[in-house]
Enzyme design. Structure first.
Site, PDB file in Angstrom:
ATOM      1  CG  ASN A  98      -0.218   0.186   2.446  1.00  0.00           C
ATOM      2  OD1 ASN A  98       0.996  -0.212   2.627  1.00  0.00           O
ATOM      3  ND2 ASN A  98      -0.831   0.771   3.570  1.00  0.00           N
ATOM      4  CB  CYS A 135       2.363   4.584   3.987  1.00  0.00           C
ATOM      5  SG  CYS A 135       1.641   5.949   3.966  1.00  0.00           S
ATOM      6  CD  GLU A 138       0.443   1.157   5.980  1.00  0.00           C
ATOM      7  OE1 GLU A 138      -0.704   1.874   6.033  1.00  0.00           O
ATOM      8  OE2 GLU A 138       1.694   1.766   5.579  1.00  0.00           O
TER       9      GLU A 138
END
Length: 523
Positions: A161, A163, A165
């Site tokens: 995704n 960012c 994580e």
């Protein structure tokens, strides 16, 4: 992709599945444009969708380190305005890291055809120089990510995704939530300060059931996404306020005590969560993909699950588990500010204990500077010293450090401690001093790889490249901005100096930011 963004979701894509620039197209007698022009299309689409919805769209582009166009990809964001709706990451394999260490040649190839051969060290240096100056691309250690995936036997992860994580398969989806660790600190700032483990475990237990219920009502925009979610029932429980909680407990971020605390907190979240996962499986049924006992036996043999207590593994083999993934540490910037009294976000230390946020007031074209204090400073003032001044460090306990005051190696140690017990991944930014030597900087990424991190992202302030939301006064005072007046005269002004423009007063940095982002029609 447009439907997914419109629903408020972020997306990750691997663009290195597309043929390289100049590859022959059979039947048409032409050659391909390569992956990057396709990224331009997605970038424009995201900008259009986000402008209609009022929220900036979030996308991650990943690219294989062996693709013939990897060098162009690495340098692509140096072009002003290009790919502003994307975060970029390189998919780094074990084989490539071995080639870097061994100073070997590295073939750039596609579909079995080698287009070019480069020195692995030189390609690695190109990535390092770009991220040193422009904070991108990030690095994803893709083999480690797949090795530690609980569904290693039926998935091949190639993207995350926006960012980083949440590593996901095609059409994969995950629903995230975070626990504010500051709520469990007792006797903050005092000699007998401690962490209420029993209360924390109870919240993890309840929150696990809550996230499982969220899966039922997700209503994802695409049928394929909904099917993936319902089949594997991924959810991502994370933490926020770690940095603030450590200050309240008197533990300096990055210290041995802080590293141990981080690992203990993440391990407890996992052990309690998976215990409840087996209970939920007995009560409601296990994740569909784990209904077959043979699949459950593969599941518990993952490198990640092998760390679990034997009794949990035995229960999963016998009963299954309600979900396949339980933990994920997100950036949590907005929720930490809005609901956590400006506690530190995610796994990070506080950016600063006093800083400015640039916000746009309704009806105004330019941003307004607003002073913000960290949650730990507010709590310290309330409990111990109402006159505590973040500018006077001798008036604050030693544990009051911010992101810039922590050795980059310590940042990685904290990430690695958490990563051991996070079955998805972690959004983490390692703050790098402006004068940090480049050779030392390169070593950080090698250290992160050897520590078992699934990725590494750094940020080193570069005033020519960044105009961020968070502004520190010392950064502004050190930065000179260039303006061209209507008569053609060029002037240079320090970022913290006050200037007048179009009847309004601004700091030079805010005005520069507003002009660059097009809030005014003219220079």
């Amino acid at each position: 992709a447009a439907m997914t963004l419109k629903a408020g979701c972020g997306i990750g894509y691997e663009f290195s599945t597309l043929r390289p620039k100049g590859a022959h197209v059979q039947g048409s007698g032409s050659s391909t444009s390569g992956p990057l022009p396709f990224m331009d299309i997605f970038d424009a689409m995201c900008k259009t969708v986000s402008s209609a919805g009022g929220r900036r769209g979030a996308q991650m582009a990943t690219f294989d380190i062996g693709h013939p166009d990897i060098e162009d990809y690495i340098k692509s964001k140096r072009e002003d305005g290009r790919y502003r709706q994307f975060n970029l990451s390189c998919l780094i394999t074990d084989e490539f890291m071995h080639a870097v260490k061994s100073k070997k040649a590295w073939p750039l190839q596609f579909a079995g055809k080698v287009y070019k051969t480069v020195q692995a060290v030189e390609l690695w240096d190109l990535i390092m120089k770009s991220t040193y100056d422009f904070a991108e691309p990030g690095v994803i250690f893709i083999d480690q990510m797949n090795r530690m995936n609980n569904l290693y036997w039926c998935e091949n992860i190639r993207a995350t995704n926006p960012c980083g994580e949440q590593p996901l398969p095609p059409h994969g989806a995950c629903l995230l939530g975070s626990i504010d660790l500051t709520k469990f600190v007792r006797n903050a700032f005092k000699e007998n300060a401690d962490f209420d483990c029993n209360k924390y475990n109870e919240v993890v237990y309840i929150f696990t059931r809550m996230l499982d219920n969220v899966v039922e009502i997700a209503g994802l925009p695409l049928q394929e996404q909904q099917h993936e979610l319902e089949s594997k029932r991924r959810h991502g429980m994370g933490i926020t306020g770690l940095g603030s909680a450590l200050v309240m407990l008197g533990k300096k971020y990055g210290s041995k005590e802080a590293v141990k605390f981080t690992e203990d907190v993440c391990r407890a979240m996992v052990v309690v969560g998976f215990w409840h996962g087996t209970e939920l499986a007995k009560e409601k049924g296990c994740a569909p993909i784990l209904k077959d006992k043979e699949n459950r036996q593969k599941f518990v043999k993952s490198a990640y699950m092998q760390q679990m207590p034997k009794d949990i593994i035995d229960c999963i083999i016998e009963l299954g588990c309600r979900f396949t993934h339980h933990t994920s540490i997100a950036p949590t910037g907005t929720i930490s500010l809005s609901f956590g009294n400006n506690c530190s976000n995610g796994i990070e230390p506080s950016f600063a204990h006093k800083y400015s946020r640039n916000i746009i007031r309704e009806g105004k074209k330019t941003k307004e500077k607003v002073v913000v204090l960290s949650a730990e400073l507010l709590a310290y003032r309330e409990l111990i010293n109402k006159n505590a001044d973040p500018e006077q460090t001798d008036s604050l306990p030693e544990a009051f450090v911010n992101a810039d005051q922590i050795d980059p190696i310590a940042h990685i140690d904290m990430q690695a401690a958490a990563q051991r017990w996070v079955d998805s991944s972690i959004s983490k930014t390692i703050n790098i001093p402006t004068d940090y030597p480049f050779n030392d900087f390169k070593n950080l990424y090698m250290y992160a790889y050897e520590k078992g991190c699934k990725g590494c992202t750094t940020f080193r302030f570069n005033p020519s490249a960044f105009q961020g939301v968070l502004v520190k006064e010392d950064d502004l005072a050190k930065t000179t901005y260039q303006f061209t007046l209507e008569d053609g005269t060029t002037v240079y002004i320090k970022g913290n100096e006050i200037v007048e423009y179009d009847g309004e007063t601004h700091t030079a940095a805010n005005l520069y930011d507003a002009l660059k982002e097009g809030y005014y029609d003219r220079l």
